[in-house]
Motif scaffolding. Structure first.
Motif, short mmCIF file in Angstrom:
data_model
loop_
_atom_site.label_atom_id
_atom_site.label_comp_id
_atom_site.label_asym_id
_atom_site.label_seq_id
_atom_site.Cartn_x
_atom_site.Cartn_y
_atom_site.Cartn_z
N ALA A 88 0.83 -1.21 0.00
CA ALA A 88 0.00 0.00 0.00
C ALA A 88 0.87 1.25 0.00
CB ALA A 88 -0.93 -0.01 1.21
N ARG A 89 1.94 1.25 0.80
CA ARG A 89 2.84 2.40 0.82
C ARG A 89 3.55 2.55 -0.52
NH1 ARG A 89 5.69 1.19 6.61
NH2 ARG A 89 5.64 -0.88 5.69
N ARG B 241 2.51 1.70 -3.47
CA ARG B 241 1.59 2.24 -4.48
C ARG B 241 1.48 3.76 -4.37
NH1 ARG B 241 -2.58 -2.70 -4.00
NH2 ARG B 241 -2.09 -3.75 -5.97
N LYS B 242 1.40 4.26 -3.16
CA LYS B 242 1.33 5.72 -2.96
C LYS B 242 2.62 6.39 -3.41
CE LYS B 242 -1.96 5.61 0.92
NZ LYS B 242 -2.14 5.89 2.37
N VAL B 243 3.75 5.79 -3.08
CA VAL B 243 5.05 6.34 -3.48
C VAL B 243 5.16 6.39 -5.00
CG1 VAL B 243 7.53 5.87 -3.52
CG2 VAL B 243 6.27 5.68 -1.37
N GLU C 264 2.75 6.39 -7.27
CA GLU C 264 1.80 7.34 -7.84
C GLU C 264 2.30 8.78 -7.68
OE1 GLU C 264 -2.89 8.73 -7.26
OE2 GLU C 264 -2.10 6.99 -6.19
N GLN C 265 2.78 9.11 -6.49
CA GLN C 265 3.27 10.47 -6.24
C GLN C 265 4.52 10.76 -7.08
OE1 GLN C 265 1.67 12.74 -4.64
NE2 GLN C 265 3.23 14.31 -4.96
N SER D 193 10.91 2.95 0.72
CA SER D 193 10.15 1.76 0.32
C SER D 193 11.07 0.61 -0.06
CB SER D 193 9.24 2.10 -0.86
OG SER D 193 8.45 0.99 -1.23
#
Length: 407
Positions: free
Chosen positions: A100-101, A103-105, A107-108, A141
């Protein structure tokens, strides 16, 4: 029949099936064609390509050529012999916990790179204040568990390739550097170099950068200017270090001196630039583009090993293959049982026995209930099968990414 020959034996009338080099090394981005004249032959020689595969069913044969199957078997044996057991990775979280982390990294990072490159296209400067937090997040990550983010970088959209490629090269540079023992500012600088290495492509017109057909000599020259253009952009960036500048300018240099823009050879090329050359080509040839279909990751690594004597630092390539695995996360593989599976994690101590999620039967040509399979274990304890080959998803009409990290 496909056979491999050195370019010195090429002659008009031969049908070229494949050039032994990445697509940014030569102007023939659709490399399957019959060689008709001395002009194209000179362009191939001038590009630095050392070997090609010819199709003897479509053109002139060469009695001294080596059959493609023989080359493939020899290269695979070389790889297995060259790669010692990988070091046990230091992970702080499971792939599932980190996903989950990650994916956020991812995307950003994509958003930031898109904005930075769009700014450069408009004539604005690059800000390290935008780049550095992205690199820090990716590094965090990777240090927690590199498998999650390395799995995500295989998901690319053709239209966003340039931006996603930069995120991927940054991620791979950090994972690669970490596996070599780099840390602190040196690792961070390598990541910044990876993130910004293609910034010069924003100086290339879109119609050339994304042209689906064969490039003219003038168009290819424009493409080859991007390392120098990127260096020129970054040299005026406050706070930029020598490592990102070096990576940006020299990631297309090759050990034989036939790269660009400076025709550096051997020890003239820094270790970081050699690492970036490996990472850049690996990500480029595994991605779908408007002018070619990406290779499966395992096939790409085999091809890169085949080219390594002329193009890459072979010791660093060995280290990179230990880092990502012979079958990298996200690879589709066919098993002895006839099942297809996607590699979800490497196994400590063995590059040939990763952990998979199997989901398809080639014998019934249909989906099966997904299940985890650890090839490092024996039959009856979650293992008991063997990889036969890496496979292209299109061949079976499947999308392994659906099963890589299921919800």
């Amino acid at each position: 029949m496909l056979k491999k020959i050195p370019v010195s034996r090429l002659k008009p009338g031969m049908f070229i099936q494949e050039m032994c080099g990445d697509w940014m090394s030569h102007p023939f981005w659709r490399a399957q064609f019959k060689l008709k004249d001395e002009g194209d032959l000179r362009r191939i020689v001038d590009s630095g390509i050392q070997h090609v595969y010819i199709d003897t069913d479509k053109g002139i044969d060469d009695r001294d050529a080596v059959a493609a199957d023989e080359v493939k078997q020899a290269v695979e044996q070389e790889i297995i012999a060259a790669l010692a057991a990988p070091e046990t990775p230091h992970v702080r979280a499971t792939v599932h916990e980190e996903l989950a982390r990650a994916r956020k990294v991812h995307e950003q990072a994509h958003k930031v790179v898109r904005t930075m490159m769009s700014d450069v296209r408009l004539g604005k400067a690059v800000s390290l204040e935008d780049a550095e937090p992205v690199v820090e997040a990716i590094t965090g990550s990777v240090l927690r568990n590199s498998g999650a983010l390395l799995g995500l970088i295989g998901i690319k959209n053709k239209d966003d390739y340039t931006f996603l490629h930069s995120v991927s090269v940054c991620t791979l540079m950090i994972a690669f550097g970490r596996s070599l023992g780099l840390e602190g500012d040196e690792l961070r600088q390598g990541g910044i170099g990876g993130l910004l290495h293609d910034i010069g492509k924003m100086k290339v017109p879109d119609e050339v950068l994304n042209k689906p057909g064969r490039l003219t000599d003038a168009e290819f020259d424009l493409i080859r200017q991007h390392p120098g253009d990127g260096h020129a952009v970054l040299v005026n960036t406050p706070g930029i270090g020598p490592i990102p500048l070096d990576i940006t300018r020299h990631h297309h240099e090759r050990l034989d001196g036939k790269g660009y823009p400076d025709r550096l050879a051997g020890d003239q090329i820094s270790t970081m630039a050699r690492m970036a050359a490996i990472v850049d080509v690996y990500d480029a040839i595994t991605a779908d583009r408007c002018y070619h279909k990406g290779m499966p990751a395992a096939e790409a690594l085999r091809k890169m090993w085949e080219w390594s004597a002329d193009h890459f630092d072979q010791k660093l390539l060995q280290a990179f293959m230990r880092c990502v695995g012979i079958y990298p996360v996200g690879s589709l593989v066919r098993l002895e049982s006839g099942r297809l599976g996607v590699v979800v994690e490497q196994n400590d101590g063995s590059l040939l026995t990763p952990k998979l999620r199997v989901f398809f039967s080639t014998r019934s040509n249909g989906y099966i209930k997904p299940e985890m399979l650890d090839l490092g274990r024996k039959l009856g304890s979650g293992g008991g099968d063997r990889i036969v080959s890496a496979e292209a998803p299109d061949k079976w009409g499947v999308d392994p990414q659906r099963f890589l990290f299921p919800a």
